[in-house]
Enzyme design. Structure first.
Site, PDB file in Angstrom:
ATOM      1  N   LYS A  14       0.830  -1.218   0.000  1.00  0.00           N
ATOM      2  CA  LYS A  14       0.000   0.000   0.000  1.00  0.00           C
ATOM      3  C   LYS A  14       0.856   1.257   0.000  1.00  0.00           C
ATOM      4  O   LYS A  14       0.607   2.178  -0.759  1.00  0.00           O
ATOM      5  CB  LYS A  14      -0.882   0.084   1.266  1.00  0.00           C
ATOM      6  CG  LYS A  14      -1.887  -0.995   1.449  1.00  0.00           C
ATOM      7  CD  LYS A  14      -2.786  -0.695   2.655  1.00  0.00           C
ATOM      8  CE  LYS A  14      -2.059  -0.639   3.981  1.00  0.00           C
ATOM      9  NZ  LYS A  14      -1.568  -1.927   4.478  1.00  0.00           N
ATOM     10  N   ARG A  89      -9.008   1.855   9.595  1.00  0.00           N
ATOM     11  CA  ARG A  89      -8.499   0.517   9.864  1.00  0.00           C
ATOM     12  C   ARG A  89      -9.482  -0.309  10.668  1.00  0.00           C
ATOM     13  O   ARG A  89      -9.191  -1.442  11.022  1.00  0.00           O
ATOM     14  CB  ARG A  89      -7.216   0.652  10.651  1.00  0.00           C
ATOM     15  CG  ARG A  89      -6.095  -0.194  10.094  1.00  0.00           C
ATOM     16  CD  ARG A  89      -4.908   0.076  10.977  1.00  0.00           C
ATOM     17  NE  ARG A  89      -3.770  -0.702  10.661  1.00  0.00           N
ATOM     18  CZ  ARG A  89      -2.777  -0.278   9.870  1.00  0.00           C
ATOM     19  NH1 ARG A  89      -2.848   0.881   9.270  1.00  0.00           N
ATOM     20  NH2 ARG A  89      -1.735  -1.043   9.692  1.00  0.00           N
ATOM     21  N   ARG A 128      11.754  -6.969   5.080  1.00  0.00           N
ATOM     22  CA  ARG A 128      11.767  -5.530   5.336  1.00  0.00           C
ATOM     23  C   ARG A 128      12.303  -5.248   6.745  1.00  0.00           C
ATOM     24  O   ARG A 128      13.070  -4.309   6.947  1.00  0.00           O
ATOM     25  CB  ARG A 128      10.348  -4.954   5.208  1.00  0.00           C
ATOM     26  CG  ARG A 128      10.287  -3.452   5.444  1.00  0.00           C
ATOM     27  CD  ARG A 128       8.920  -2.876   5.140  1.00  0.00           C
ATOM     28  NE  ARG A 128       7.992  -3.066   6.241  1.00  0.00           N
ATOM     29  CZ  ARG A 128       6.706  -2.717   6.206  1.00  0.00           C
ATOM     30  NH1 ARG A 128       6.198  -2.186   5.113  1.00  0.00           N
ATOM     31  NH2 ARG A 128       5.917  -2.911   7.242  1.00  0.00           N
ATOM     32  N   ARG A 134      12.652  -1.921  11.289  1.00  0.00           N
ATOM     33  CA  ARG A 134      11.364  -1.491  11.844  1.00  0.00           C
ATOM     34  C   ARG A 134      10.972  -2.425  12.969  1.00  0.00           C
ATOM     35  O   ARG A 134      10.944  -3.642  12.790  1.00  0.00           O
ATOM     36  CB  ARG A 134      10.307  -1.501  10.725  1.00  0.00           C
ATOM     37  CG  ARG A 134       9.384  -0.303  10.783  1.00  0.00           C
ATOM     38  CD  ARG A 134       8.391  -0.317   9.668  1.00  0.00           C
ATOM     39  NE  ARG A 134       7.085  -0.759  10.142  1.00  0.00           N
ATOM     40  CZ  ARG A 134       5.970  -0.638   9.446  1.00  0.00           C
ATOM     41  NH1 ARG A 134       6.004  -0.102   8.241  1.00  0.00           N
ATOM     42  NH2 ARG A 134       4.825  -1.051   9.938  1.00  0.00           N
ATOM     43  N   ARG A 145      -0.142  -8.764  13.624  1.00  0.00           N
ATOM     44  CA  ARG A 145      -0.734  -7.684  12.821  1.00  0.00           C
ATOM     45  C   ARG A 145      -1.687  -8.242  11.769  1.00  0.00           C
ATOM     46  O   ARG A 145      -2.709  -7.633  11.453  1.00  0.00           O
ATOM     47  CB  ARG A 145       0.361  -6.846  12.167  1.00  0.00           C
ATOM     48  CG  ARG A 145       0.936  -5.811  13.149  1.00  0.00           C
ATOM     49  CD  ARG A 145       2.350  -5.390  12.817  1.00  0.00           C
ATOM     50  NE  ARG A 145       2.507  -4.803  11.517  1.00  0.00           N
ATOM     51  CZ  ARG A 145       3.634  -4.902  10.786  1.00  0.00           C
ATOM     52  NH1 ARG A 145       4.679  -5.562  11.245  1.00  0.00           N
ATOM     53  NH2 ARG A 145       3.702  -4.331   9.615  1.00  0.00           N
TER      54      ARG A 145
HETATM   55  P1  ADP Z   1       1.373  -1.999   8.201  1.00  0.00           P
HETATM   56  O1  ADP Z   1       0.259  -1.837   7.218  1.00  0.00           O
HETATM   57  O2  ADP Z   1       2.586  -2.652   7.612  1.00  0.00           O
HETATM   58  O3  ADP Z   1       0.962  -2.639   9.512  1.00  0.00           O
HETATM   59  P2  ADP Z   1       1.339   0.844   8.925  1.00  0.00           P
HETATM   60  O4  ADP Z   1       2.493   1.757   8.750  1.00  0.00           O
HETATM   61  O5  ADP Z   1       0.103   1.137   8.163  1.00  0.00           O
HETATM   62  O6  ADP Z   1       1.935  -0.580   8.588  1.00  0.00           O
HETATM   63  O7  ADP Z   1       0.943   0.767  10.478  1.00  0.00           O
HETATM   64  C1  ADP Z   1       1.884   0.495  11.496  1.00  0.00           C
HETATM   65  C2  ADP Z   1       1.218   0.564  12.878  1.00  0.00           C
HETATM   66  O8  ADP Z   1       0.725   1.897  13.110  1.00  0.00           O
HETATM   67  C3  ADP Z   1      -0.019  -0.329  13.076  1.00  0.00           C
HETATM   68  O9  ADP Z   1       0.322  -1.649  13.440  1.00  0.00           O
HETATM   69  C4  ADP Z   1      -0.765   0.435  14.179  1.00  0.00           C
HETATM   70  O10 ADP Z   1      -0.191   0.206  15.450  1.00  0.00           O
HETATM   71  C5  ADP Z   1      -0.515   1.884  13.836  1.00  0.00           C
HETATM   72  N1  ADP Z   1      -1.585   2.463  12.995  1.00  0.00           N
HETATM   73  C6  ADP Z   1      -1.463   2.957  11.733  1.00  0.00           C
HETATM   74  N2  ADP Z   1      -2.630   3.411  11.267  1.00  0.00           N
HETATM   75  C7  ADP Z   1      -3.542   3.200  12.256  1.00  0.00           C
HETATM   76  C8  ADP Z   1      -4.946   3.434  12.390  1.00  0.00           C
HETATM   77  N3  ADP Z   1      -5.666   3.972  11.394  1.00  0.00           N
HETATM   78  N4  ADP Z   1      -5.548   3.074  13.547  1.00  0.00           N
HETATM   79  C9  ADP Z   1      -4.863   2.522  14.554  1.00  0.00           C
HETATM   80  N5  ADP Z   1      -3.549   2.255  14.492  1.00  0.00           N
HETATM   81  C10 ADP Z   1      -2.889   2.591  13.364  1.00  0.00           C
END
Ligand code: ADP
Length: 188
Positions: A14, A89, A128, A134, A145
């Site tokens: 994404k 989300r 990654r 990370r 996740r």
């Molecule tokens: P990925 O899709 O690889 O999990 P992201 O960068 O989108 O990576 O998200 C990393 C972390 O950031 C998530 O596991 C969560 O803890 C937090 N996060 C991101 N966006 C949201 C959201 N909309 N609501 C709640 N937590 C979020």
């Protein structure tokens, strides 16, 4: 003008695709994950509150991301379009977004579901994690996740399908092919 929401499991690509498309369309790529990681790095109040949830692979509380999105979508650069990556989300966040867009007289044009099988993304994310350091890209946290995604985020596919604006793109192809498929999917 485009207003797009990107859905997909962690590691579906994404972020990469949203950044490319946003650049080519001259609109902001709004990634809640990127914004939260920057906040953690800078130890802002938001980052301090979010860190523990993120490291554990859980969602941060809705109130934190909702406030952030409310402000971000009203910044001048977001008036002509945006790509949301990582938000909404869960169903409450999607409900909030619908209400916010109504308030600010905007609407989302398409929701893109970037589809990739679990086994493929686990492998991508472990790589990654090794490359980027990370802290949430370790195998156990990745699996957690994915489970959080299944329970909380996947219901949004039906939510947006019901609204008639969902397109699905196969994310398990070379990056260029995904970009081409994505552009075709949002053009129709
Ligand atoms: P990925 O899709 O690889 O999990 P992201 O960068 O989108 O990576 O998200 C990393 C972390 O950031 C998530 O596991 C969560 O803890 C937090 N996060 C991101 N966006 C949201 C959201 N909309 N609501 C709640 N937590 C979020």
């Amino acid at each position: 003008m485009s207003r797009l929401i990107f859905l997909g499991v962690p590691g579906a690509g994404k972020g990469t695709q949203a950044a490319l498309l946003a650049e080519s369309q001259g609109i902001p790529h709004i990634s809640t994950g990127d914004i939260l990681r920057a906040a953690v790095k800078n130890q802002t109040p938001l980052g301090v509150q979010a860190k523990g949830f993120m490291d554990a692979g859980n969602l941060v509380p809705d109130s934190l991301v909702i406030d952030l999105i409310r402000e971000r979508l009203q910044e001048p650069d977001a008036l002509k379009g945006w790509i949301l990556d990582g938000f909404p989300r869960n169903v409450p966040q999607a409900g909030f977004l619908e209400q916010l867009l109504q308030e600010i007289n905007q609407s989302c044009d398409r929701t893109v579901n970037l589809d990739v099988a679990d086994e493929v993304v686990v492998k991508r994310l472990v790589e990654r994690g090794l490359a980027s350091g990370r802290s949430d890209d370790t195998e156990d946290t990745i699996r957690h996740r994915l489970q959080v995604y299944r329970e909380q985020t996947e219901p949004l596919i039906a939510f947006y399908r019901d609204r008639g604006a969902l397109v699905t793109v196969n994310g398990d192809q070379p990056m260029d092919a995904v970009t081409t498929a994505l552009k075709a999917a949002i053009a129709v």
